[in-house]
Motif scaffolding. Structure first.
Motif, short mmCIF file in Angstrom:
data_model
loop_
_atom_site.label_atom_id
_atom_site.label_comp_id
_atom_site.label_asym_id
_atom_site.label_seq_id
_atom_site.Cartn_x
_atom_site.Cartn_y
_atom_site.Cartn_z
N UNK A 102 0.83 -1.21 0.00
CA UNK A 102 0.00 0.00 0.00
C UNK A 102 0.87 1.26 0.00
N UNK A 103 1.86 1.31 0.91
CA UNK A 103 2.73 2.48 0.99
C UNK A 103 3.46 2.73 -0.32
N UNK A 104 3.92 1.64 -0.94
CA UNK A 104 4.66 1.78 -2.20
C UNK A 104 3.76 2.25 -3.34
N UNK A 105 2.54 1.73 -3.40
CA UNK A 105 1.62 2.14 -4.47
C UNK A 105 1.21 3.60 -4.33
N UNK B 17 16.88 -9.52 5.96
CA UNK B 17 16.74 -10.42 7.10
C UNK B 17 15.28 -10.63 7.48
N UNK B 18 14.46 -9.58 7.35
CA UNK B 18 13.02 -9.73 7.62
C UNK B 18 12.40 -10.74 6.65
N UNK B 19 12.81 -10.68 5.38
CA UNK B 19 12.28 -11.64 4.40
C UNK B 19 12.85 -13.03 4.63
N UNK C 181 6.40 -8.73 0.17
CA UNK C 181 7.45 -7.81 0.61
C UNK C 181 8.51 -7.64 -0.47
N UNK C 182 8.86 -8.75 -1.14
CA UNK C 182 9.84 -8.66 -2.22
C UNK C 182 9.34 -7.80 -3.37
N UNK C 183 8.04 -7.94 -3.68
CA UNK C 183 7.45 -7.09 -4.73
C UNK C 183 7.47 -5.63 -4.28
N UNK C 184 7.27 -5.42 -2.97
CA UNK C 184 7.31 -4.06 -2.43
C UNK C 184 8.66 -3.40 -2.62
N UNK D 266 11.91 0.78 -5.38
CA UNK D 266 12.93 1.21 -6.33
C UNK D 266 12.31 2.06 -7.43
N UNK D 267 11.11 1.68 -7.88
CA UNK D 267 10.46 2.41 -8.97
C UNK D 267 10.16 3.85 -8.56
N UNK D 268 9.50 4.04 -7.42
CA UNK D 268 9.10 5.42 -7.09
C UNK D 268 10.29 6.27 -6.65
#
Length: 537
Positions: free
Chosen positions: A310-313, A430-432, A454-457, A462-464
């Protein structure tokens, strides 16, 4: 270093900012007034926060790094015997890095405020309070935050947790920008409502466990609390901590607060205050109510994963052309995503995940603190943090007009997106890793799904971030970065000033150091985390 000296050091670290806040409100002695009362009180803030930072570094130097799981520099004095509440202080490998981070960021904020006033000679807002109030609030905020990480009694933890709300409210409401009053009210109402629920959970744990002492309760590891009591306690305490963390969907106070807050307020809010919530999960929830934590862990992980996406989008939406996105608001939403990684690591209930969460806490404080400093500098120079204005034909184009500022903004962006070799990488990885193999009894397929989200996040981050760098640093929405003409150079904004270098260089250096030498931090946190997860003293 002797135990007595360490005791006094820790007590002084917590108490000195409070004493400094009182002194800031008093008239300055004749010999210390300098050129103006404003200069004197701001210099007082630098002196007090500098002394606290020096004491914190001395505490870290005297810390027994061979036993980071043991509580050190402990003070245990009866305060309210009728309620069995004690003044119990101490530090271990979990709290020591957060203490030093708090002292460092507060000192850099005081230093930045002092030299900015010297450089710009700004007239204080007519309706706002004096610099005396600003310095006093800054020091009360520091004291409350340091106490939150140092106290080992549930009631003292609650008092320290609440102590930071009032100074942050006034910093936003009186020194903030547009919409500051609404943002301040949302901040105080959300966090107070969460805290009321948290207090009920803390009282339940203390009454049923027979003590409010966090070390004793962690040693019991929930043995005196029934399963139902643990479920209710974790739900109540978790809601209060999740508001401060901030966990989706309880995050909505954060973007407004960051957007309206002054630069110093944003740095401390992101760099320090958000860490109080996640620290509470590690210090209180995991060791004191392990059964309840185990039951709610999948839900916490799910909310964390949704928060990351959500934050990333939202950040991607704010970064696009024509969205009228505010750069401060974008970084605030990025914090929702980054703190999602911290919560995901905690939810795995594994040493790997919790260590990653604690590492990501420190990394986020360094990197996002730096980013808010930089955005504040951009706004000072251009009078706006609107992305469309900054990237328009006559916008920032920092690489050409202020190359050092542009380079630092690009550095902060790539550190935030988790570039290997910088601090942001290790905590998220490490979280992942923790989500890849969660604690026994947790659904591995569910946590693998959360890990994938999370990996997709990270890709969205990186994109934004790269879009922001392209628009603000290159200008013209990716247009030319040709050398300026003489006329354009005359109108170019000033590049990074010496006092800004002084305030930002420590954050850059520590971001690189933590990225290249993660063992320095993990060596502190790992033994303490192992002990917290299994109980014991």
């Amino acid at each position: 270093m002797s135990h007595t000296v360490m005791q006094y050091l820790l007590a002084a670290i917590v108490v000195l900012p409070l004493a400094g806040a009182v002194a800031a409100l008093l008239p300055a002695p004749p010999g210390l007034k300098g050129r103006s009362p404003e200069q004197a009180v701001l210099r007082h803030g630098v002196t007090v926060t500098g002394a606290v930072l020096a004491l914190s570094i001395a505490l870290a130097a005297g810390f027994d790094h061979g036993s980071p799981a043991r509580m050190q520099a402990t003070t245990d004095i009866s305060w309210i015997p009728a309620l069995n509440i004690r003044i119990h202080l101490g530090v271990d490998g979990v709290s020591l890095p957060l203490l030093v981070l708090t002292a460092l960021l507060t000192f850099l904020c005081a230093l930045y405020s002092y030299f900015k006033q010297q450089h710009q000679r700004l007239t204080p807002r007519a309706s706002g309070p004096s610099p005396k109030a600003f310095v006093a609030l800054l020091l009360v905020l520091e004291s409350g935050t340091l106490a939150t990480f140092a106290v080992l009694d549930l009631m003292l933890f609650f008092l320290a947790f609440e102590m930071v709300l009032i100074p942050m409210y006034f910093l936003i409401a009186r020194w903030g920008g547009e919409g500051r009053e609404r943002a301040a009210w949302r901040f105080i109402l959300y966090t107070l409502l969460g805290s009321v629920v948290m207090l009920l959970g803390l009282l339940l744990v203390g009454i049923k466990g027979g003590t409010f002492d966090m070390v004793a309760l962690a040693t019991d590891n929930g043995s005196k609390l029934s399963h139902t009591t643990q479920l209710v306690a974790v739900l109540a305490i978790g809601i209060g901590l999740a508001v401060k963390a901030p966990m989706w969907p309880l995050h909505s106070w954060l973007p407004d607060a960051h957007t309206a807050a002054p630069t110093v307020g944003s740095v401390l809010l992101a760099g320090v205050l958000l860490k109080m919530g996640t620290y509470g999960f590690v210090r209180i929830v995991l060791p004191i109510a392990p059964d309840g934590a185990h039951t709610f862990a999948p839900y916490l992980a799910a909310f964390a994963a949704v928060g990351i996406i959500y934050g990333s989008l939202v950040c991607l939406s704010l970064a696009r052309k024509g969205a009228k996105g505010d750069l401060k608001r974008l970084i605030a939403y990025s914090s929702v995503g980054h703190m999602g990684f911290v919560l995901l690591g905690i939810a795995t209930l594994t040493p790997t995940g919790v260590n990653g969460a604690l590492f990501a806490n420190i990394a986020h404080g360094l990197i996002t603190g730096l980013l808010f400093f930089l955005v504040g500098a951009v706004k000072d120079r251009y009078g706006t943090s609107d992305l469309d204005a900054l990237s328009g034909r006559t916008g920032a184009a920092l690489y050409g007009k202020a190359p050092r500022l542009g380079g630092l903004l690009a550095f902060g962006a790539v550190a935030s997106l988790g570039l290997p070799g910088l601090a942001g990488f290790w905590g998220e990885m490490l979280a992942m890793f923790g989500a890849f193999r969660p604690a026994e009894g947790l659904s591995r397929p569910a946590f693998l799904t959360f890990m994938a989200l999370a990996g997709f996040g990270t890709l969205l981050t990186a994109a934004y971030m790269l879009v922001v760098v392209r628009r603000v640093c290159m200008g013209g929405d990716g247009g030319s970065t040709r050398p300026q003409t003489a006329g354009a150079a005359e109108n170019a904004p000033t590049d990074v000033l010496s006092y800004e270098f002084a305030a930002w260089t420590p954050l850059v250096a520590l971001t690189v150091l933590a990225g290249l030498w993660p063992a320095a931090l993990l060596g502190l946190t790992d033994p303490a985390v192992q002990q917290l997860l299994r109980g014991g003293n």
